[in-house]
Design a protein around this motif. Structure first.
Motif, PDB file in Angstrom:
ATOM      1  N   TYR A   1      -9.809  -7.278  17.669  1.00 52.97           N
ATOM      2  CA  TYR A   1     -10.360  -8.243  17.684  1.00 52.97           C
ATOM      3  C   TYR A   1     -10.782  -8.375  19.206  1.00 52.97           C
ATOM      4  CZ  TYR A   1     -12.720 -13.304  17.120  1.00 52.97           C
ATOM      5  OH  TYR A   1     -12.939 -14.258  17.226  1.00 52.97           O
ATOM      6  N   GLU A   2     -11.642  -8.835  19.822  1.00 49.54           N
ATOM      7  CA  GLU A   2     -11.243  -9.301  20.782  1.00 49.54           C
ATOM      8  C   GLU A   2     -12.527 -10.373  21.346  1.00 49.54           C
ATOM      9  OE1 GLU A   2     -11.817  -6.461  24.374  1.00 49.54           O
ATOM     10  OE2 GLU A   2     -13.394  -7.381  24.664  1.00 49.54           O
TER      11      GLU A   2
ATOM     12  N   MET B   1     -16.475   0.777   6.472  1.00 49.31           N
ATOM     13  CA  MET B   1     -16.034   1.214   5.713  1.00 49.31           C
ATOM     14  C   MET B   1     -14.340   1.827   5.090  1.00 49.31           C
ATOM     15  SD  MET B   1     -17.986   3.449   9.052  1.00 49.31           S
ATOM     16  CE  MET B   1     -16.896   1.722  10.215  1.00 49.31           C
TER      17      MET B   1
ATOM     18  N   VAL C   1      -8.553  -9.746  11.187  1.00 44.55           N
ATOM     19  CA  VAL C   1      -9.238  -8.430  11.917  1.00 44.55           C
ATOM     20  C   VAL C   1      -8.460  -7.752  12.411  1.00 44.55           C
ATOM     21  CG1 VAL C   1     -11.145  -7.825  12.896  1.00 44.55           C
ATOM     22  CG2 VAL C   1     -11.212  -9.770  11.641  1.00 44.55           C
TER      23      VAL C   1
ATOM     24  N   PHE D   1     -23.542   2.190   4.407  1.00 40.54           N
ATOM     25  CA  PHE D   1     -21.931   1.965   5.869  1.00 40.54           C
ATOM     26  C   PHE D   1     -22.440   1.313   7.367  1.00 40.54           C
ATOM     27  CE2 PHE D   1     -18.371   2.745   2.125  1.00 40.54           C
ATOM     28  CZ  PHE D   1     -18.913   3.209   1.890  1.00 40.54           C
ATOM     29  N   TYR D   2     -22.552   0.413   7.118  1.00 38.61           N
ATOM     30  CA  TYR D   2     -21.937   0.168   9.040  1.00 38.61           C
ATOM     31  C   TYR D   2     -21.794  -1.128   8.847  1.00 38.61           C
ATOM     32  CZ  TYR D   2     -25.767   0.631  12.614  1.00 38.61           C
ATOM     33  OH  TYR D   2     -26.294   1.233  14.209  1.00 38.61           O
TER      34      TYR D   2
ATOM     35  N   ALA E   1     -18.484  -1.148  19.553  1.00 38.21           N
ATOM     36  CA  ALA E   1     -19.542  -1.861  19.314  1.00 38.21           C
ATOM     37  C   ALA E   1     -19.182  -3.635  19.234  1.00 38.21           C
ATOM     38  CB  ALA E   1     -20.272  -1.663  18.765  1.00 38.21           C
TER      39      ALA E   1
ATOM     40  N   TYR F   1     -16.003 -11.684  19.528  1.00 41.03           N
ATOM     41  CA  TYR F   1     -16.480 -10.465  18.867  1.00 41.03           C
ATOM     42  C   TYR F   1     -14.887  -9.217  17.592  1.00 41.03           C
ATOM     43  CZ  TYR F   1     -20.215 -11.412  20.540  1.00 41.03           C
ATOM     44  OH  TYR F   1     -21.574 -12.089  21.599  1.00 41.03           O
ATOM     45  N   ILE F   2     -15.622  -8.767  16.602  1.00 36.46           N
ATOM     46  CA  ILE F   2     -15.177  -8.323  16.084  1.00 36.46           C
ATOM     47  C   ILE F   2     -15.245  -6.340  16.937  1.00 36.46           C
ATOM     48  CG2 ILE F   2     -14.192  -6.667  14.014  1.00 36.46           C
ATOM     49  CD1 ILE F   2     -16.059  -9.908  12.171  1.00 36.46           C
ATOM     50  N   LEU F   3     -14.704  -5.753  17.119  1.00 38.56           N
ATOM     51  CA  LEU F   3     -14.684  -4.831  17.548  1.00 38.56           C
ATOM     52  C   LEU F   3     -14.429  -3.491  16.457  1.00 38.56           C
ATOM     53  CD1 LEU F   3     -12.265  -4.634  21.111  1.00 38.56           C
ATOM     54  CD2 LEU F   3     -14.564  -5.002  20.777  1.00 38.56           C
ATOM     55  N   VAL F   4     -15.781  -2.610  16.810  1.00 40.41           N
ATOM     56  CA  VAL F   4     -15.669  -1.525  16.429  1.00 40.41           C
ATOM     57  C   VAL F   4     -15.593   0.079  16.611  1.00 40.41           C
ATOM     58  CG1 VAL F   4     -16.358  -3.085  13.612  1.00 40.41           C
ATOM     59  CG2 VAL F   4     -17.779  -2.224  15.860  1.00 40.41           C
ATOM     60  N   PRO F   5     -15.689   1.173  16.330  1.00 35.46           N
ATOM     61  CA  PRO F   5     -15.991   2.625  16.648  1.00 35.46           C
ATOM     62  C   PRO F   5     -17.895   2.174  16.859  1.00 35.46           C
ATOM     63  CG  PRO F   5     -15.072   2.803  15.067  1.00 35.46           C
ATOM     64  CD  PRO F   5     -15.168   0.985  14.865  1.00 35.46           C
ATOM     65  N   LYS F   6     -18.210   3.112  17.558  1.00 34.26           N
ATOM     66  CA  LYS F   6     -19.730   3.575  17.852  1.00 34.26           C
ATOM     67  C   LYS F   6     -20.159   4.000  16.756  1.00 34.26           C
ATOM     68  CE  LYS F   6     -23.315   3.719  21.477  1.00 34.26           C
ATOM     69  NZ  LYS F   6     -23.051   2.225  22.072  1.00 34.26           N
ATOM     70  N   VAL F   7     -21.368   3.587  15.495  1.00 37.71           N
ATOM     71  CA  VAL F   7     -21.710   4.061  14.909  1.00 37.71           C
ATOM     72  C   VAL F   7     -23.361   4.973  14.804  1.00 37.71           C
ATOM     73  CG1 VAL F   7     -21.806   3.975  12.739  1.00 37.71           C
ATOM     74  CG2 VAL F   7     -20.152   3.432  12.917  1.00 37.71           C
ATOM     75  N   LEU F   8     -23.418   5.666  14.742  1.00 43.23           N
ATOM     76  CA  LEU F   8     -25.560   6.120  15.285  1.00 43.23           C
ATOM     77  C   LEU F   8     -25.866   6.420  13.870  1.00 43.23           C
ATOM     78  CD1 LEU F   8     -24.188   8.937  17.479  1.00 43.23           C
ATOM     79  CD2 LEU F   8     -24.863   7.188  18.328  1.00 43.23           C
ATOM     80  N   ASN F   9     -25.294   6.169  13.412  1.00 41.08           N
ATOM     81  CA  ASN F   9     -27.104   6.350  11.663  1.00 41.08           C
ATOM     82  C   ASN F   9     -26.075   5.543  10.774  1.00 41.08           C
ATOM     83  OD1 ASN F   9     -29.088   8.199  12.857  1.00 41.08           O
ATOM     84  ND2 ASN F   9     -27.538   9.729  12.241  1.00 41.08           N
ATOM     85  N   LYS F  10     -27.192   4.511  10.311  1.00 43.87           N
ATOM     86  CA  LYS F  10     -26.746   3.869   9.448  1.00 43.87           C
ATOM     87  C   LYS F  10     -26.707   4.796   7.962  1.00 43.87           C
ATOM     88  CE  LYS F  10     -28.342  -0.938  10.150  1.00 43.87           C
ATOM     89  NZ  LYS F  10     -29.796  -1.735   9.878  1.00 43.87           N
ATOM     90  N   GLU F  11     -25.997   5.139   7.350  1.00 37.58           N
ATOM     91  CA  GLU F  11     -25.322   5.849   6.390  1.00 37.58           C
ATOM     92  C   GLU F  11     -25.905   7.442   6.243  1.00 37.58           C
ATOM     93  OE1 GLU F  11     -25.961   7.609   2.199  1.00 37.58           O
ATOM     94  OE2 GLU F  11     -25.241   5.346   2.786  1.00 37.58           O
TER      95      GLU F  11
ATOM     96  N   ASN G   1     -19.090 -15.232  15.306  1.00 40.15           N
ATOM     97  CA  ASN G   1     -18.118 -15.671  13.807  1.00 40.15           C
ATOM     98  C   ASN G   1     -17.273 -17.203  14.120  1.00 40.15           C
ATOM     99  OD1 ASN G   1     -18.003 -12.655  13.180  1.00 40.15           O
ATOM    100  ND2 ASN G   1     -17.230 -12.415  15.600  1.00 40.15           N
TER     101      ASN G   1
ATOM    102  N   VAL H   1     -19.095  -7.150  16.755  1.00 41.65           N
ATOM    103  CA  VAL H   1     -19.716  -7.798  15.386  1.00 41.65           C
ATOM    104  C   VAL H   1     -19.279  -8.914  15.253  1.00 41.65           C
ATOM    105  CG1 VAL H   1     -19.421  -7.678  13.241  1.00 41.65           C
ATOM    106  CG2 VAL H   1     -19.995  -5.593  14.557  1.00 41.65           C
TER     107      VAL H   1
END
Lengths: 144, 563
Positions: free
Chosen positions: A130-131, A1, A127, B164-165, B223, A134-144, B116, B225
């Motif tokens: 990274y754990e 993003m 990255v 974006f996702y 989450a 997996y690549i760690l990302v914040p929670k995203v609720l909606n696509k777009e 990955n 990925v």
């Protein structure tokens, strides 16, 4: 993003205009954002029939945050960029077949042969969060 | 039982009834049945729904529905649903292609590998990386377009679909927006007999190429990925809204699976995610031209879920209409919950998404020559529909046709058996019967059994020609399946040749009769059932080799002779 918005910033900040003979004499680099160069003298007065963009919405979709004063400041500048391209509207397209794309080269195809990228460690190392594995990302609720 | 559950069960019954009643006349008989039921004070029907994950809709066994239902509610919903409304169903399918590398880079893709590990700057969307199109992807797209009877665009392009996702590394998906590689096709299929049978044809709006996103797994507050799957080539198939029932939709998906497997472009596994379906369901009063409000359903992991989810959604919408709450149906995306067997709201669609499509500047135009397309057309294998029609024309029953043409390998085996000269119906019976049962028990595919098509042909011929009896044939089948070998070899080795000589049989019968005077007397006295006893004894004496028909004929003669 973050990548999308930084790309946008890069493009906009590096945008240099070579104006045509019929328009202004300004040959200064065009920076839509605040810069230390100070003068923002726009003598190009081209108005096209293209619709001015809805800047807040544009910024939202590009995930670029703009303060209200920035919106006010940038809207006319972005309008001018668009109007500058709007010169193309003057071209007569009645006898021109629409092209799918603007290139002249043919296909650039690749054989379906697997190749493992050697330095995946470097990719993972870059990255931010990274754990294994997996690549760690914040929670995203909606696509777009 | 809650009211909600009651309605679910009754709509399940309704859907089953409406499926079984494939024409208007029989629908009215259903009404008669329901009104009969109404007249009884206590109508107790129990609801039991089995969910089983199997490969094709044809292998589904529908349990007879039983539900405890208030009579008036049942009648009201039956009226509204069956009489007034029709369902309009469209399906979007994503097929993951079985190319060796991803769409735009040379990373291999293997389902189930360590997360990955199959990544590179291109599929990770790192700055400066540029996509390069996989030539196999075009080939597979053309194959599918031709197989679905589409018009191919000799010139097409890629576009960026921007959103974006976290599982979308570049912030856009490379897809095809306004100029897909194939448009305007159709698919033929046959509805399984247990759901009414019949031939159907559904339109295909378009087929286009695109890349897959990575995998996103929710965990705790964030989450995770995995980008192994990012960049894997996909073909998206959009159908015309031609389906009208859950069964039609499920069979459409099953046929797409058959086609991609026949073509060898994908393994089409819903469980693995190499075949994904999203369905769009709306209902409208019969006769109305406008479509009703469309609802999208996601999270369908098997053909039977497609069937059940659609049937549930149709009755959910019908119920809202029948209660005067048709405006409660909103355009949204719902999730199918396998456990609860119902659809639930995922999110309301807040206007259409703006993907800001524009032509992908990093990829050139996709140009196909007519020669290229023609050469691919020539290389296409016999597709399921053509096979079914060919088998039908050969004289096989629809049931046999659907079984044999379902799996490409089974069809090949069958064709090979026939080419060695075997009898059509017998070959079909052996494959569908004993051989299929063996495969199921041992969990083997037809490519793994040791019996070759040639030997199957030999077995059939041996039985038909009288060399061995049918019973012996079944016995050696098992050994042939498990260990291989030749029919001739086994017959010799185990001395199985049928005894067809009437003189020899006669001698054996004489022996048995002379050794069993008491039974003979009983037989002559009226106990004709004892013929079986004598026949059994002769069989035993002949070690199972006596020709049963001849045996009984001669036995009868001899038993009835001296009187």
């Amino acid at each position: 993003m973050a990548m999308g918005s930084s790309r946008a910033l890069l493009i906009l900040s590096n945008f240099k205009f070579k104006t045509t003979a019929s328009s202004s004499s300004s040959s200064k680099p065009f920076f839509p954002f605040k810069t230390n160069l100070g003068t923002r003298n726009f003598s190009t007065k081209i108005r096209s029939s293209l619709q001015p963009p809805d800047l807040p919405r544009l910024a939202e979709t590009a995930r670029i945050s703009l303060a209200p004063n920035e919106v006010e400041e940038f809207a006319p500048k972005i309008r001018q960029v668009i109007d500058w391209f709007g010169q193309l509207q003057a071209v007569d397209l009645d006898n021109v077949e629409p092209a799918l794309r603007a290139d002249t080269e043919g296909d650039n195809l690749r054989e379906d042969v697997p190749e493992t990228f050697e330095n995946t460690e470097a990719l993972i190392a870059s990255v931010p969060s990274y754990e294994e594995p997996y690549i760690l990302v914040p929670k995203v609720l909606n696509k777009e | 039982m809650t009211v909600g559950r009651l309605f679910e069960c009754q709509s399940f019954i309704l859907s089953q009834f409406s499926l079984l009643c494939s024409d208007k006349e029989r629908v009215f008989h259903v009404y008669d049945f329901i009104s009969e039921v109404k007249n009884h004070r206590n109508v107790v029907l129990y609801c039991s729904m089995k969910s089983s994950q199997t490969q094709t809709a044809t292998q589904e066994k529908q349990q007879p529905p039983k539900v405890k239902v208030p009579q008036h509610a049942l009648k009201r919903t039956v009226d509204k649903f069956t009489r007034d409304y029709e369902a309009i169903i469209g399906i979007e399918t994503h097929v993951q292609l079985s190319t060796l590398t991803k769409a735009f880079c040379s990373c291999p893709y293997n389902y189930g590998s360590q997360p990955n590990t199959s990544i590179c700057p291109i599929c990770m969307g790192l700055p400066g990386a540029l996509p390069v199109l996989n030539s196999k992807m075009i080939e597979f797209a053309v194959k599918l377009g031709l197989a679905l009877n589409c018009k191919l665009s000799l010139n097409s392009k890629f576009d960026r679909k921007q959103y974006f996702y976290p599982d979308l590394p570049k912030g856009y998906q490379i897809s095809q927006f306004d100029i897909p590689i194939a448009t305007g096709g159709y698919i033929d299929l046959d509805i399984p007999l247990e759901f009414g049978g019949g031939h159907k044809k559904f339109g295909i709006t378009r087929v286009h190429m695109e890349e897959d996103a990575g995998k996103l797994l929710h965990s705790g507050n964030g989450a995770q990925v995995d980008l192994n799957r990012a960049g894997v080539p996909l073909l998206e198939i959009v159908s015309e809204p031609d389906m009208r029932t859950g069964i039609e939709a499920a069979e459409y998906a099953a046929e797409l699976q058959r086609v991609v497997r026949y073509l060898g472009i994908s393994n089409g596994n819903m469980q693995e995610g190499s075949l994904r379906c999203d369905v769009n369901v709306s209902i409208r009063p019969i006769g109305q031209l406008e479509f009703g409000t469309k609802v999208e359903i996601k999270n369908l992991n098997s053909f039977s879920s497609i069937n059940r989810a659609i049937d549930f959604e149709i009755s959910r919408q019908a119920q809202l209409h029948s209660q005067g709450q048709g405006d409660h149906i909103v355009q949204e995306t719902r999730l199918w919950e396998e456990g609860a067997q119902k659809t639930v709201t995922m999110r309301k669609k807040e206007g259409l998404s703006d993907y800001r499509y524009f032509p992908e500047p990093d990829l050139p135009e996709v140009i196909l020559t007519q020669e290229y397309v023609d050469s691919i057309h020539k290389s296409l294998p016999e597709l399921p529909e053509m096979k079914r029609r060919r088998y039908e024309n050969m004289g096989l029953s629809m049931q046999d046709v659907l079984f044999l043409a379902n799996d490409m390998n089974v069809a090949e085996y069958f064709d090979a058996t026939l080419s060695s000269g075997a009898d059509l119906k017998l070959a079909a019976n052996w494959i569908m019967g004993d051989i299929a049962a063996y495969m199921k028990n041992e969990k083997l595919s037809i490519n793994e059994i040791k019996l070759t098509p040639k030997e199957l042909g030999e077995l059939i011929a041996s039985i038909k020609g009288g060399t061995i009896s049918g019973k012996i044939g079944k016995e050696i089948l098992f050994e042939l399946l498990a260990k291989g070998g030749t029919v001739k070899g086994l017959i010799e080795e185990k001395d199985l040749i049928q005894i067809n000589d009437p003189v020899e049989i006669g001698k054996m019968i004489d022996k048995v009769i002379s050794e069993n005077p008491k039974q003979l007397e009983q037989y002559r006295g009226g106990k004709t059932k004892l013929q079986g006893f004598f026949a059994g004894q002769v069989m035993k004496l002949s070690k199972g080799k006596a020709n049963p028909g001849l045996l009984n004929k001669i036995l009868l003669e001899k038993l009835n002779a001296k009187s």
